[in-house]
Structure formats: C-alpha cells, structure tokens
Design an enzyme around this catalytic site. Structure first.
Site, short mmCIF file in Angstrom:
data_model
loop_
_atom_site.label_atom_id
_atom_site.label_comp_id
_atom_site.label_asym_id
_atom_site.label_seq_id
_atom_site.Cartn_x
_atom_site.Cartn_y
_atom_site.Cartn_z
N SER A 97 14.72 -13.04 60.46
CA SER A 97 15.50 -12.45 59.37
C SER A 97 15.07 -13.02 58.02
CB SER A 97 16.99 -12.67 59.65
OG SER A 97 17.79 -11.84 58.86
N ASP A 226 18.87 -2.88 65.63
CA ASP A 226 19.19 -3.91 64.64
C ASP A 226 20.05 -3.29 63.55
OD1 ASP A 226 19.15 -5.81 62.52
OD2 ASP A 226 17.24 -6.61 63.23
N HIS A 255 20.12 -7.52 66.12
CA HIS A 255 19.46 -8.42 65.18
C HIS A 255 19.27 -9.81 65.78
CE1 HIS A 255 18.05 -9.71 61.31
NE2 HIS A 255 19.02 -10.59 61.16
#
Length: 297
Positions: A97, A226, A255
């Site tokens: 991320s 996600d 995610h």
C-alpha cells in the site's frame, strides 16, 4: 540483532526490527499500520534463512510522533538512512500500500545500487487520486472522508476501516476479530497528526517517474477485490511503467492480502526470491523470477 531505534538526520527516532542472517528483506508497511503488520511474512522468511527487517514509518507505531516531515520524500529518505545504517546490500524491498509508494520513491530518489529485487503489494503507485490525466483514480471526496474519519473519531474509524481493509464486509470472507483488533491497535499507536498528513501523501503523490527508475526485477501482487486501493488505477497501470515487472492478481482477495492470504503470499515471495523451500514445494514449478523477463513493458 533484535529490535532497536535509530535517529535520522532531522532527529526523528525510527523503530525497527532486524532478525536473522542471510539475504536481507526489508518491509515497508501500509497506512495506518506498523512493522507488526509483517509478522506473518517475517517469521516465514526467517525460517527460510533470510534476514528480515521492518520499521515503523515516522509518525506511526513506536517511531517518533512527528509534527513535520510527514511526506513521501522524507519517508523514502528515512528508508535510505535505515538501509545505510544497517549497510544492507543485495536487498529485497517489499512494500504494501503506502509502503509500496515508499519503495518506489526510495528507488526514484536514491537509486537501486543496494537493491536486488522489489515487491509491491496492493501498492498505491502510480497515482490514487482521480485527475484529468488519471480518470480511473478515486475522487478527492474519498480521501476527504478518510480525513474526516480520522479527525472526528479515529478509534471508531479504524475499527470500521479494518472490515473493508480485509474484505470482511463481503459475504465470501468470514470476519476474524483478532485481525481487526490488531489493525485498530496498530493504527492507534501512531500520532494523529502524522497519520492525517499521510493521507495526502498516499493519495496525491504521483510515482510515475519513480516507477520508470525501478530497473530491478519487480513483482506486483494485487487483490481483484481491493476496496482500498482499486487495482484498475494502481497495479494495472504501474506494471506498464516498470521496465522488468510482472503482475499477479489474486482473485477476490482484499487489500490486506498479506494477512488474509498469507500462505499463498509467502510462497509467492519465496518463488520470486528464488528460494527452495517446503512452502514452495508442490506449487507450480515455474519461478516468477524466470518469467519476469518475458514481460518487458
């Protein structure tokens, strides 16, 4: 080697873990988490003979709760100072991320002379924000809502966000309360000012030029479901800019797939690293590192 702090050039104290011997693997965590988000990967790779390192980004976890310097450039520079401090060579960088952006910006600013390979997981590059040049991105209102959640009631917001982060709001995934509790705890360890500042950094930073400088074998892994960093404007685009990259999509994965799909993810890491292990035995025998050269963008 265990866990420790070191002080970067502006006086900020950075917490990091450094375990084992062998080829070093350095992990960069997502927002609003800490190095603890990588526990499942660090233990698995440690048992396979790797040296594993993870740090708490400035303002997050056990590192200094910084008021200033909460920028992607500074995150990358902090990472560079950690790498220099530990004198890491032949390094594998893994970023999830926001941490994927940190890895890209590190290479963009500091080069890849110390880096052998990189892995970007559910990563924010090239750009999350919707713009005329990036029509598949998310509108600014999405990030304004995140800012409002952090400002109004950070504790409740993190509890709610954890369900979406791990896909527990989908019928196909059973909620794991301990995973949500860990997310909440890690988020609440950080400083609210630094976490607030970071929202702009992960959403509005354009990493396109950094990706073009990633001249080492790079594996991108992304969940098709996600809900935090939608794949269409992130990894689908990012793989086009990295000279030597491959994208692996996990069907229906969320995610936070390093936690929800840990066994598969750890095995894919080891395959990409080129490791022989019990984890990789029985899986498809083609090594990702051999396949990467066939996808030159």
């Amino acid at each position: 080697m265990s866990s420790s702090f070191f002080t970067v050039s502006d006086g900020t104290k950075i917490f990091y873990k450094d375990w084992g011997k062998g080829q070093p693997v350095l992990f960069s965590h997502g927002w609003p988490l800490t190095a603890d988000a990588w526990d499942g990967q660090m233990l698995a790779l440690l048992n396979e003979g790797y040296r594993v390192i993870a740090h708490d980004r400035r303002g997050h976890g056990r590192s200094s709760q910084t008021f200033e310097g909460n920028t992607m450039d500074q995150y990358a520079d902090d990472l560079a100072e950690l790498i220099d401090h530990l004198d890491l060579q032949d390094l594998i960088l893994v970023g999830h991320s926001t941490g994927g952006g940190e890895v890209a910006r590190y290479i963009g600013r500091h080069g890849s002379t110390r880096v052998a390979k990189a892995v970007l997981v559910g990563a924010v590059p090239p750009l999350m924000l919707k713009t005329p040049q990036n029509p598949e991105g998310l509108p600014i209102e999405v990030f304004d809502d995140i800012r409002k959640g952090v400002t109004d009631n950070r504790s409740q917001f993190f509890l709610d966000l954890s369900k979406k982060f791990y896909g527990f709001n989908r019928m196909m995934h059973k909620t794991v309360e301990g995973t949500c509790d860990s997310f909440w705890l890690q988020g609440m360890m950080g400083g609210i000012k630094a976490e607030y500042d970071c929202i702009e950094q992960f959403s509005e930073t354009d990493f396109t030029e950094d990706l073009k400088k990633m001249d080492i074998p790079t594996l991108l892994i992304h969940g098709s479901d996600d809900q935090i960093v939608p794949i269409i404007a992130s990894s689908i685009e990012a793989v086009k800019f990295i000279p030597n990259a491959e994208l692996k999509v996990y069907d229906d994965a969320p995610h936070g797939l390093p936690q929800t799909h840990a066994e598969r993810f750890n095995a894919d890491l080891l395959e990409f690293f080129g490791a022989e292990s019990e984890i990789t035995a029985g899986r498809n025998k083609g090594r990702l590192s051999d396949q990467i050269s066939s996808q030159h963008h």
